[in-house]
Design a protein around this motif. Structure first.
Motif, PDB file in Angstrom:
ATOM      1  N   GLN A 546       0.824  -1.208   0.000  1.00 50.19           N
ATOM      2  CA  GLN A 546       0.000   0.000   0.000  1.00 50.19           C
ATOM      3  C   GLN A 546       0.855   1.254   0.000  1.00 50.19           C
ATOM      4  O   GLN A 546       0.561   2.219  -0.715  1.00 50.19           O
ATOM      5  CB  GLN A 546      -0.922  -0.012   1.225  1.00 50.19           C
ATOM      6  CG  GLN A 546      -2.027  -1.062   1.175  1.00 50.19           C
ATOM      7  CD  GLN A 546      -2.919  -0.997   2.399  1.00 50.19           C
ATOM      8  OE1 GLN A 546      -2.436  -0.946   3.537  1.00 50.19           O
ATOM      9  NE2 GLN A 546      -4.221  -0.998   2.185  1.00 50.19           N
ATOM     10  N   GLN A 547       1.915   1.250   0.807  1.00 52.75           N
ATOM     11  CA  GLN A 547       2.795   2.412   0.878  1.00 52.75           C
ATOM     12  C   GLN A 547       3.519   2.644  -0.437  1.00 52.75           C
ATOM     13  O   GLN A 547       3.657   3.784  -0.898  1.00 52.75           O
ATOM     14  CB  GLN A 547       3.807   2.231   2.018  1.00 52.75           C
ATOM     15  CG  GLN A 547       4.620   3.486   2.318  1.00 52.75           C
ATOM     16  CD  GLN A 547       5.429   3.343   3.598  1.00 52.75           C
ATOM     17  OE1 GLN A 547       5.219   2.424   4.392  1.00 52.75           O
ATOM     18  NE2 GLN A 547       6.367   4.254   3.805  1.00 52.75           N
ATOM     19  N   LYS A 553       2.206   7.010  -6.925  1.00 52.48           N
ATOM     20  CA  LYS A 553       1.316   8.061  -7.410  1.00 52.48           C
ATOM     21  C   LYS A 553       2.035   9.398  -7.521  1.00 52.48           C
ATOM     22  O   LYS A 553       1.643  10.264  -8.312  1.00 52.48           O
ATOM     23  CB  LYS A 553       0.107   8.198  -6.471  1.00 52.48           C
ATOM     24  CG  LYS A 553      -0.841   7.006  -6.494  1.00 52.48           C
ATOM     25  CD  LYS A 553      -1.981   7.197  -5.498  1.00 52.48           C
ATOM     26  CE  LYS A 553      -2.904   5.986  -5.478  1.00 52.48           C
ATOM     27  NZ  LYS A 553      -3.997   6.135  -4.478  1.00 52.48           N
ATOM     28  N   ARG A 554       3.094   9.564  -6.716  1.00 49.31           N
ATOM     29  CA  ARG A 554       3.849  10.823  -6.725  1.00 49.31           C
ATOM     30  C   ARG A 554       5.113  10.743  -7.583  1.00 49.31           C
ATOM     31  O   ARG A 554       5.773  11.750  -7.777  1.00 49.31           O
ATOM     32  CB  ARG A 554       4.236  11.204  -5.289  1.00 49.31           C
ATOM     33  CG  ARG A 554       3.040  11.382  -4.357  1.00 49.31           C
ATOM     34  CD  ARG A 554       3.467  11.943  -3.011  1.00 49.31           C
ATOM     35  NE  ARG A 554       4.354  11.034  -2.280  1.00 49.31           N
ATOM     36  CZ  ARG A 554       3.927  10.072  -1.468  1.00 49.31           C
ATOM     37  NH1 ARG A 554       2.610   9.865  -1.299  1.00 49.31           N
ATOM     38  NH2 ARG A 554       4.784   9.303  -0.816  1.00 49.31           N
ATOM     39  N   ARG A 555       5.446   9.553  -8.046  1.00 51.68           N
ATOM     40  CA  ARG A 555       6.655   9.390  -8.851  1.00 51.68           C
ATOM     41  C   ARG A 555       6.345   9.596 -10.330  1.00 51.68           C
ATOM     42  O   ARG A 555       5.304   9.158 -10.818  1.00 51.68           O
ATOM     43  CB  ARG A 555       7.244   7.990  -8.632  1.00 51.68           C
ATOM     44  CG  ARG A 555       7.813   7.766  -7.243  1.00 51.68           C
ATOM     45  CD  ARG A 555       8.104   6.301  -6.974  1.00 51.68           C
ATOM     46  NE  ARG A 555       8.761   6.096  -5.682  1.00 51.68           N
ATOM     47  CZ  ARG A 555       8.869   4.938  -5.059  1.00 51.68           C
ATOM     48  NH1 ARG A 555       8.342   3.844  -5.616  1.00 51.68           N
ATOM     49  NH2 ARG A 555       9.484   4.850  -3.890  1.00 51.68           N
ATOM     50  N   VAL A 556       7.286  10.217 -11.029  1.00 50.89           N
ATOM     51  CA  VAL A 556       7.109  10.415 -12.466  1.00 50.89           C
ATOM     52  C   VAL A 556       7.094   9.069 -13.180  1.00 50.89           C
ATOM     53  O   VAL A 556       6.309   8.831 -14.094  1.00 50.89           O
ATOM     54  CB  VAL A 556       8.233  11.316 -13.023  1.00 50.89           C
ATOM     55  CG1 VAL A 556       8.104  11.450 -14.536  1.00 50.89           C
ATOM     56  CG2 VAL A 556       8.190  12.689 -12.360  1.00 50.89           C
TER      57      VAL A 556
END
Length: 573
Positions: A546-547, A553-556
């Motif tokens: 999950q982490q 989601k925040r990584r390019v």
């Protein structure tokens, strides 16, 4: 089958007889080409591929012949006219996402942190003589402000290097490689260094890794390529880095430092631990099919005229020399995951806030370390209990002993285990290497290496042309450097086979237990604390997933190579 230490055994004579028989089935041979202790003779029956494994693996690769048939509608010997034509190899199978971005500096740099081989990059210390190369980088180009102040950035710990020349302690191979041959000439393995800078960004973003220089050749007095070089020269230099990294990945990171370094541990486990020993019960799922898989690899991958000989840059002997070099700098203690990260200067999250291999890998290491700690505490309450276990001490002694004394001569392995924390670290390192590490460097091969233009397995023109005065590098030069169409097809085929099948999932032992013991894991460990310890481990893996998904989601570019659901227990492929 219940876990049973030697002093608990009710039938010691039978236990001893079974161990003596195992020592006859599992014996070492010294491989002079790689300097490794490997399995002699045939793979024992307990370690051969099961019928279920064979059927599932064949089913997982069913689409490959259809794809290659469609791709080979054109003659495999037709020359390529444009780089984009490498995409034609994927008429049925999904085109790796990297195919659309591989020429960008961002993709090139990000692959050092979250690609198929994120184990090479390291911090460049200010006093390192290799930093002198950067003094020759133009501090400014027309219409540009100075890129950075080198001394300041070195002191701040913002400069990183990937070195494929033999000057780096972790890799000494390319100095030995002159290059193999193919139907139309020679193959080459570039001797190359690449330098990167972590560029800190403003409020709200962490920054990014950017390439700042590439230098080819030895001695290192040739020109330095930078992002300000003519575009095709810069791309040519980046391709050379990718060729070097691909060979490092296959022969050092992947073949040597997962498959081969773990083989003697599987042999010693079978020879020194009775089947019911708690460490045998813990480790067998993490060695499942590894001996058979390694044996198959020696017969079908690193054989004369096999894929390594045919597709990689060096001759077969040269490629195996890379394995030997990689093993010469490996040890069980220095390649524990956190230790390796620290040794490369990659552990400071303030200085380098983005390193997905490190960040996601630590979630898995920590969960695994706690599981191993709890498991071993169930059987070894104190240091005296370690010394009182003759099978454990025999295991350690055999792994550490010189080959002349019948041992495996494992670097960094203690001959006596009298420290609980040391045992936990050794067992965690073994399981992490067989499971998370191998999965990370194996299954990402399709994503980054199946598309040959991103990570060619060999160069097909001499990289030294880049160091000639006023080199003419156009798209045709780039195409000549990269693998011809039929070599690219072979690269796709073998890497798809290696990355297509997963036998099980990390922390799920039932599949192996049913095949080996005709019981579920819970039946073997009923009425022991182990079941609750395993439940906690599986919960930690779920939370880690999950982490990681939130981080992605925040990584390019998402990093899924350490996602627990994609990690298998063993080097079974």
């Amino acid at each position: 089958m219940k876990p049973c230490l030697p002093h608990q055994e009710t039938h010691p004579a039978q236990r001893s007889t079974a161990l003596q028989a195992a020592r006859k089935r599992y014996t070492y041979t010294y491989d002079a080409r790689t300097n490794l202790s490997l399995l002699a003779d045939e793979v024992p029956s307990h370690d051969r591929f099961s019928t279920r494994y064979i059927a599932e693996r064949l089913a997982a690769t069913a689409e490959l012949p259809v794809n290659l048939l469609a791709a080979n509608a054109r003659s495999v010997f037709d020359p390529l006219d444009e780089l984009v034509e490498y995409e034609d190899l994927f008429p049925v199978m999904p085109l790796p996402k990297v195919a659309k971005v591989y020429q960008t500096d961002h993709s090139f740099a990000e692959q050092r942190l979250s690609g198929v081989n994120p184990l090479v990059i390291r911090l460049l210390q200010a006093e390192d003589p290799r930093a002198q190369v950067l003094q020759r980088i133009p501090s400014a180009a027309a219409d540009f402000e100075p890129m950075f102040k080198l001394d300041q950035e070195l002191k701040a710990g913002n400069i990183y290097i990937t070195d494929y020349t033999g000057a780096d302690d972790s890799y000494t191979g390319p100095v030995l490689v002159e290059g193999g041959e193919h139907a139309k000439g020679r193959k080459y393995l570039p001797k190359v260094r690449a330098f990167f800078r972590w560029r800190h960004a403003g409020l709200g973003t962490s920054g990014e890794l950017v390439p700042i220089a590439i230098q080819l050749g030895k001695p290192f007095d040739g020109p330095v390529q930078t992002p300000f070089s003519p575009p095709n020269q810069w791309l040519f230099a980046k391709f050379c880095v990718q060729v070097a990294d691909a060979n490092h990945h296959e022969m050092s990171t992947h073949l040597c430092r997962t498959h081969f370094v773990m083989e003697p541990f599987a042999i010693a486990t079978a020879r020194q631990f009775a089947a019911s020993h708690p460490l045998s019960l813990l480790l067998r799922p993490h060695f499942r099919f590894m001996l058979a898989n390694n044996d198959l690899g020696r017969k079908r991958l690193i054989n004369k005229s096999g894929p390594v000989d045919d597709l990689l840059a060096g001759t077969l002997d040269e490629s195996l020399a890379l394995v030997a070099d990689a093993y010469s700098t490996w040890s069980i203690d220095q390649f524990a995951f956190p230790t390796d990260i620290r040794n490369r200067g990659m552990d400071d999250r303030q200085r380098l806030p983005h390193y997905p291999y490190r960040d996601d890998g630590m979630l898995i290491w920590d969960a695994l370390y706690q599981f191993v700690t709890g498991y071993l505490q169930s059987f070894y309450p104190n240091a005296a209990s370690l010394l009182a276990d003759p099978e454990l001490q025999g295991w350690a002694k055999e792994l550490a002993a010189d080959r002349a004394d019948g041992g495996a001569n494992i670097p960094g392995m203690p001959g006596t285990i009298d420290n609980f924390e040391k045992l936990v670290e050794i067992i965690t390192t073994i399981i992490f290497t067989c499971g998370p590490l191998h999965s990370a460097v194996n299954y990402s091969q399709y994503d980054y290496m199946a598309f040959a233009a991103n990570m060619p397995l060999a160069a097909y023109v001499d990289p030294a042309i880049l160091n000639q005065p006023n080199p003419v590098i156009n798209e045709q030069t780039l195409l000549k450097l990269l693998p011809p169409y039929y070599k690219a097809a072979g690269q796709l085929q073998i890497l798809f086979i290696l990355a297509a099948y997963r036998f099980d999932q990390l922390g799920d032992y039932d599949k192996t237990y049913r095949e080996l013991y005709d019981k579920k894991f819970g039946q073997v460990f009923a009425d022991t604390p182990v079941l609750k310890i395993l439940e906690k481990f599986q919960l930690q893996l779920y939370r880690a997933e999950q982490q990681i998904n939130e981080r992605n989601k925040r990584r390019v570019i998402p990093y899924n190579s350490m996602n627990p659901s994609g990690i298998i227990n063993s080097i079974s492929i």
